[in-house]
Structures are given as structure tokens and as C-alpha cells.
Design a protein around this motif. Structure first.
Motif, PDB file in Angstrom:
ATOM      1  N   ASP A   1     -11.638  -7.748   6.192  1.00 27.38           N
ATOM      2  CA  ASP A   1     -10.178  -7.706   6.052  1.00 27.38           C
ATOM      3  C   ASP A   1      -9.555  -6.366   6.372  1.00 27.38           C
ATOM      4  N   VAL A   2     -10.300  -5.475   7.011  1.00 28.93           N
ATOM      5  CA  VAL A   2      -9.733  -4.215   7.488  1.00 28.93           C
ATOM      6  C   VAL A   2     -10.319  -3.921   8.870  1.00 28.93           C
ATOM      7  N   VAL A   3      -9.454  -3.516   9.802  1.00 28.58           N
ATOM      8  CA  VAL A   3      -9.929  -3.100  11.113  1.00 28.58           C
ATOM      9  C   VAL A   3      -9.262  -1.774  11.460  1.00 28.58           C
ATOM     10  N   VAL A   4     -10.059  -0.840  11.965  1.00 29.60           N
ATOM     11  CA  VAL A   4      -9.578   0.474  12.380  1.00 29.60           C
ATOM     12  C   VAL A   4      -9.813   0.599  13.882  1.00 29.60           C
ATOM     13  N   VAL A   5      -8.744   0.828  14.641  1.00 27.15           N
ATOM     14  CA  VAL A   5      -8.862   0.936  16.093  1.00 27.15           C
ATOM     15  C   VAL A   5      -8.227   2.234  16.555  1.00 27.15           C
TER      16      VAL A   5
ATOM     17  N   LEU B   1     -14.092   7.647   6.056  1.00 25.94           N
ATOM     18  CA  LEU B   1     -13.163   8.385   6.911  1.00 25.94           C
ATOM     19  C   LEU B   1     -12.179   9.166   6.058  1.00 25.94           C
ATOM     20  N   ALA B   2     -11.860  10.384   6.506  1.00 20.15           N
ATOM     21  CA  ALA B   2     -10.892  11.223   5.794  1.00 20.15           C
ATOM     22  C   ALA B   2      -9.611  11.291   6.599  1.00 20.15           C
ATOM     23  N   ALA B   3      -8.519  10.802   6.010  1.00 19.97           N
ATOM     24  CA  ALA B   3      -7.219  10.823   6.676  1.00 19.97           C
ATOM     25  C   ALA B   3      -6.397  11.997   6.162  1.00 19.97           C
ATOM     26  N   VAL B   4      -5.793  12.749   7.092  1.00 17.24           N
ATOM     27  CA  VAL B   4      -4.963  13.881   6.694  1.00 17.24           C
ATOM     28  C   VAL B   4      -3.480  13.522   6.732  1.00 17.24           C
ATOM     29  N   HIS B   5      -3.157  12.410   7.367  1.00 19.92           N
ATOM     30  CA  HIS B   5      -1.760  11.962   7.423  1.00 19.92           C
ATOM     31  C   HIS B   5      -1.757  10.478   7.731  1.00 19.92           C
ATOM     32  N   CYS B   6      -0.814   9.742   7.147  1.00 18.37           N
ATOM     33  CA  CYS B   6      -0.686   8.335   7.488  1.00 18.37           C
ATOM     34  C   CYS B   6       0.728   7.847   7.180  1.00 18.37           C
ATOM     35  N   GLY B   7       1.131   6.814   7.881  1.00 18.96           N
ATOM     36  CA  GLY B   7       2.450   6.226   7.686  1.00 18.96           C
ATOM     37  C   GLY B   7       2.443   4.784   8.136  1.00 18.96           C
ATOM     38  N   GLN B   8       3.250   3.968   7.498  1.00 11.99           N
ATOM     39  CA  GLN B   8       3.273   2.546   7.802  1.00 11.99           C
ATOM     40  C   GLN B   8       4.042   2.274   9.081  1.00 11.99           C
ATOM     41  N   LEU B   9       3.523   1.322   9.877  1.00 13.44           N
ATOM     42  CA  LEU B   9       4.187   0.876  11.092  1.00 13.44           C
ATOM     43  C   LEU B   9       4.933  -0.420  10.812  1.00 13.44           C
ATOM     44  N   SER B  10       5.986  -0.655  11.552  1.00 14.12           N
ATOM     45  CA  SER B  10       6.788  -1.861  11.366  1.00 14.12           C
ATOM     46  C   SER B  10       6.556  -2.804  12.535  1.00 14.12           C
ATOM     47  N   GLY B  11       7.089  -4.008  12.401  1.00 12.55           N
ATOM     48  CA  GLY B  11       7.064  -4.939  13.523  1.00 12.55           C
ATOM     49  C   GLY B  11       6.395  -6.259  13.214  1.00 12.55           C
TER      50      GLY B  11
ATOM     51  N   LEU C   1       0.840  -1.198   0.000  1.00 13.97           N
ATOM     52  CA  LEU C   1       0.000   0.000   0.000  1.00 13.97           C
ATOM     53  C   LEU C   1       0.873   1.246   0.000  1.00 13.97           C
ATOM     54  N   THR C   2       0.363   2.302  -0.595  1.00 16.79           N
ATOM     55  CA  THR C   2       0.947   3.626  -0.448  1.00 16.79           C
ATOM     56  C   THR C   2       0.049   4.440   0.460  1.00 16.79           C
ATOM     57  N   ALA C   3       0.518   5.627   0.855  1.00 12.99           N
ATOM     58  CA  ALA C   3      -0.319   6.510   1.668  1.00 12.99           C
ATOM     59  C   ALA C   3      -1.607   6.861   0.927  1.00 12.99           C
ATOM     60  N   ASP C   4      -1.516   7.069  -0.375  1.00 15.44           N
ATOM     61  CA  ASP C   4      -2.714   7.368  -1.161  1.00 15.44           C
ATOM     62  C   ASP C   4      -3.675   6.178  -1.171  1.00 15.44           C
ATOM     63  N   ASP C   5      -3.107   4.959  -1.270  1.00 16.65           N
ATOM     64  CA  ASP C   5      -3.953   3.765  -1.244  1.00 16.65           C
ATOM     65  C   ASP C   5      -4.728   3.682   0.066  1.00 16.65           C
ATOM     66  N   LEU C   6      -4.028   3.912   1.178  1.00 15.86           N
ATOM     67  CA  LEU C   6      -4.680   3.784   2.476  1.00 15.86           C
ATOM     68  C   LEU C   6      -5.737   4.863   2.650  1.00 15.86           C
ATOM     69  N   THR C   7      -5.430   6.074   2.231  1.00 16.91           N
ATOM     70  CA  THR C   7      -6.396   7.161   2.326  1.00 16.91           C
ATOM     71  C   THR C   7      -7.657   6.831   1.538  1.00 16.91           C
ATOM     72  N   ALA C   8      -7.485   6.302   0.333  1.00 15.98           N
ATOM     73  CA  ALA C   8      -8.636   5.937  -0.490  1.00 15.98           C
ATOM     74  C   ALA C   8      -9.415   4.786   0.129  1.00 15.98           C
ATOM     75  N   LEU C   9      -8.712   3.822   0.705  1.00 10.41           N
ATOM     76  CA  LEU C   9      -9.378   2.683   1.329  1.00 10.41           C
ATOM     77  C   LEU C   9     -10.257   3.136   2.503  1.00 10.41           C
ATOM     78  N   LEU C  10      -9.734   4.002   3.361  1.00 13.55           N
ATOM     79  CA  LEU C  10     -10.505   4.488   4.502  1.00 13.55           C
ATOM     80  C   LEU C  10     -11.738   5.253   4.055  1.00 13.55           C
ATOM     81  N   ALA C  11     -11.588   6.041   3.007  1.00 12.80           N
ATOM     82  CA  ALA C  11     -12.730   6.805   2.498  1.00 12.80           C
ATOM     83  C   ALA C  11     -13.783   5.888   1.898  1.00 12.80           C
ATOM     84  N   GLU C  12     -13.341   4.888   1.139  1.00 10.19           N
ATOM     85  CA  GLU C  12     -14.286   3.998   0.449  1.00 10.19           C
ATOM     86  C   GLU C  12     -14.986   3.055   1.417  1.00 10.19           C
ATOM     87  N   ARG C  13     -14.224   2.457   2.326  1.00 12.10           N
ATOM     88  CA  ARG C  13     -14.806   1.454   3.223  1.00 12.10           C
ATOM     89  C   ARG C  13     -15.643   2.070   4.341  1.00 12.10           C
TER      90      ARG C  13
END
Length: 327
Positions: free
Chosen positions: A102-106, A27-37, A12-24
Motif C-alpha cells: 500500500d505504499v509506492v515510492v518512485v 529512507l530519511a526525508a528532509v522535506h516533504c509536502g502533499q500534492l494535489s490532483g 497524513l502530516t509531514a511527520d507521519d510521512l517521514t516516519a512511514l518512509l523511515a519505517e517501511r
């Protein structure tokens, strides 16, 4: 750039995630970044336009081969958080804001993984982890094993544990993963110790995956038990495996998790039957660590190193389980 460490992690890119949140979820995201681990799902942090900070977990791409017990685990994670949040407020878990298959937002919890905390401070948090586990294990399910269609379960803990183990052995066979003990010997070992499994008569809520990376803390305060998608209903003792990976909890009578769990200083000991169950659980856990390697894209030196690390432990528990059983 998209970043994945295993085939199960969606690129995913930041644009992909932003679009996914809006579509599913609208939700409107103003910033996002991938977490590791992690090595299973794609996990991102996002700030929404209403100021909320959230964590978004996105399941594997359609058609990617998974282990049998991993079918539907993203939805299972949402069920875990909701179950814990409703049943025991003493256990810190993030609130589920939105979820589908297949998506969870917490909500984002404060703190950082216990892996980043030094010595004595970490011991303090581990004692609080033991207290949290004591509360978590009061939650009772209606069956043993995993929830969700097609995942291993049973009306008894012996049946469920046997089915869970058989599935992992089948996964190893499907992926061509060599095991240091033949599958039929492992199943025979489980069967031979069925009396120890039969001691478990109540299906308690088991997190299963409480290594330090899934325990959050803010200073010396426990702030969250996360990544609960692998939870199941079974023996509370199983939750003593992952907090002591590479060691045997029954040989650590002063361990801070035990101190918190049992409400006082040790030494805390286990019965002979409980020790047999702990060996069975480590045996199964180590089979999982081997069976999952191809699905995570672990090859070459990485796969060899894990195999060399896991194999002696697996063989030691299997050997000890082969000794005459005592009660």
C-alpha cells in the motif's frame, strides 16, 4: 495540516510521512509536502537526505470500502511502472524505488501536468502521447483484464470486459448509486455486441486513465505517463477514451493523439466494429464515474453536477449501441 478530499485518501502530516518512509524503507526525508490532483490515494513529494526527489503514494486506510477493481491497486501501480520500464523505454514512466502492498515510492519526473499547458503546445504533447501509446500497446500480457487476485479477468476480452462491467454495476448497487440505464440492460448490451469484443485477440497493456492530469510534460516535451494503477490487459482502443473525455474520438479524425499513434496526419477513421467497441468502453467508463462517487465522498451539488454531466453521454452511447449493428 492533514488534507484529504475523499474517504479513500489517508490523512497524513509531514511527520507521519517521514516516519512511514523511515519505517517501511529506511529512507530519511528532509522535506516533504502533499500534492494535489487525485482523489484516491494520498500523494506526497519528498526530498531524501541523499538529494533524490521522490513521489510517495500511500493507499487508503485499512477497512475503508473500495470499488472491486481498486483492491490492491497501489501494488498494481508499481507493477505497471516496472512492466513498462522493462518492456518499452520509449514510454516515459517513473522508476520504482521502493514498494509494498500500500505504499509506492518512485522517482520524480520533470514537468507538469498537461492540464497546465496552453493550446498549441498541448497539441504537440498529445501527438507525442499518441506515439507513446503506440509503443505501450506492443506490450502483451498472459490474460485479459486486471491482474491480482479477486479482480475481474478472463481468457478472452469478451469475458474480461463483461466481468469488469458486472463488477462496476455491482459496486453501483452496493453504494446505492442510481444509473440511468438498468444494470441488466447494460449487460444485455455488452452481450449483444460480443462479436465486436471478440475481434480483440491479443491482451495489450492499457493504461486506461490518460486524462490530461496524468500526462506530464516539460515545455512541449512529453515526460511521463503516471498514475498507472488502473491498468489492465485488453483492447488498445480503450486508451482513446480518457484522452477525449466528454467527446468521441471516432468523431475527431484529426485528433493529435491519433496523428501520433498512426504516424501521420489524418483523417484517421475507425471501422464500424471498432466504433461499437469505443461506445462500449465509454459506457463502462461513465458507469465508473458514477459508481465511484460515494467512495470519493462526493455528495450534494458535486454529485449532482457529475451525474448531470455523465448521464447524457452514457445514454447517447447506450442508445447508439441499441441501433442495428453493422460490420
Amino acid at each position: 495540516m492533514p488534507n484529504a478530499v475523499s474517504p479513500t485518501q489517508r490523512l497524513l502530516t509531514a511527520d507521519d510521512l517521514t516516519a512511514l518512509l523511515a519505517e517501511r524503507f529506511g529512507l530519511a526525508a528532509v522535506h516533504c509536502g502533499q500534492l494535489s490532483g487525485g482523489t484516491f490515494a494520498a500523494v506526497w513529494r519528498a526530498t531524501l537526505d541523499d538529494g533524490r526527489d521522490v513521489v510517495v503514494k500511500v493507499g487508503p486506510p485499512a477497512g475503508v470500502p473500495l470499488l472491486r477493481y481498486e483492491q490492491g491497486v497501489i501494488a498494481a501501480e508499481a507493477r505497471y511502472y516496472r512492466t513498462v520500464g522493462a518492456a518499452t523505454p520509449h514510454v516515459p514512466v517513473p522508476p520504482v524505488l521502493h514498494a509494498d502492498d500500500d505504499v509506492v515510492v518512485v522517482g520524480l519526473l520533470p514537468g507538469r501536468p498537461l492540464t497546465e499547458l496552453p493550446g498549441e503546445d498541448a497539441e504537440t504533447v498529445r501527438e507525442q502521447l499518441g506515439v507513446a501509446l503506440r509503443h505501450l500497446h506492443t506490450v502483451t500480457g498472459g490474460h485479459f483484464g486486471y491482474d491480482g487476485a479477486g479482480r475481474a479477468s478472463g481468457t478472452t476480452w469478451r469475458d474480461a470486459f463483461t466481468a469488469m462491467t458486472a463488477d462496476l454495476l455491482a459496486d453501483a448497487a452496493d453504494w446505492g448509486v442510481p444509473l440511468p440505464v438498468p444494470a441488466e440492460e447494460i449487460l444485455a448490451t455488452v452481450d449483444r455486441h460480443g462479436d465486436a469484443l471478440d475481434e480483440v485477440e491479443r491482451p495489450a497493456l492499457v493504461h486506461f486513465d490518460l486524462w490530461d492530469g496524468n500526462v506530464l510534460c516539460d515545455g512541449t516535451r512529453l515526460t511521463g505517463l503516471v498514475d498507472g494503477e488502473r491498468y489492465f490487459w485488453g483492447d488498445p482502443l480503450y486508451d482513446f477514451v480518457s484522452p477525449a473525455i466528454g467527446r468521441r474520438m471516432e468523431e475527431l479524425p484529426e485528433h493529435p493523439v491519433l496523428r501520433g499513434y498512426y504516424g501521420g496526419p489524418g483523417p484517421h477513421t475507425f471501422t464500424a466494429t471498432q466504433r461499437r467497441r469505443l461506445m462500449l468502453y465509454r459506457l463502462q467508463f461513465d458507469i465508473l464515474l458514477l459508481a465511484e462517487m460515494p467512495s470519493r465522498g462526493m455528495v450534494g451539488d458535486e454529485a449532482r453536477e457529475r451525474h448531470e454531466w455523465v448521464t447524457p453521454r452514457l445514454l447517447a452511447d447506450h442508445q447508439d449501441l441499441g441501433r442495428p449493428a453493422t460490420v
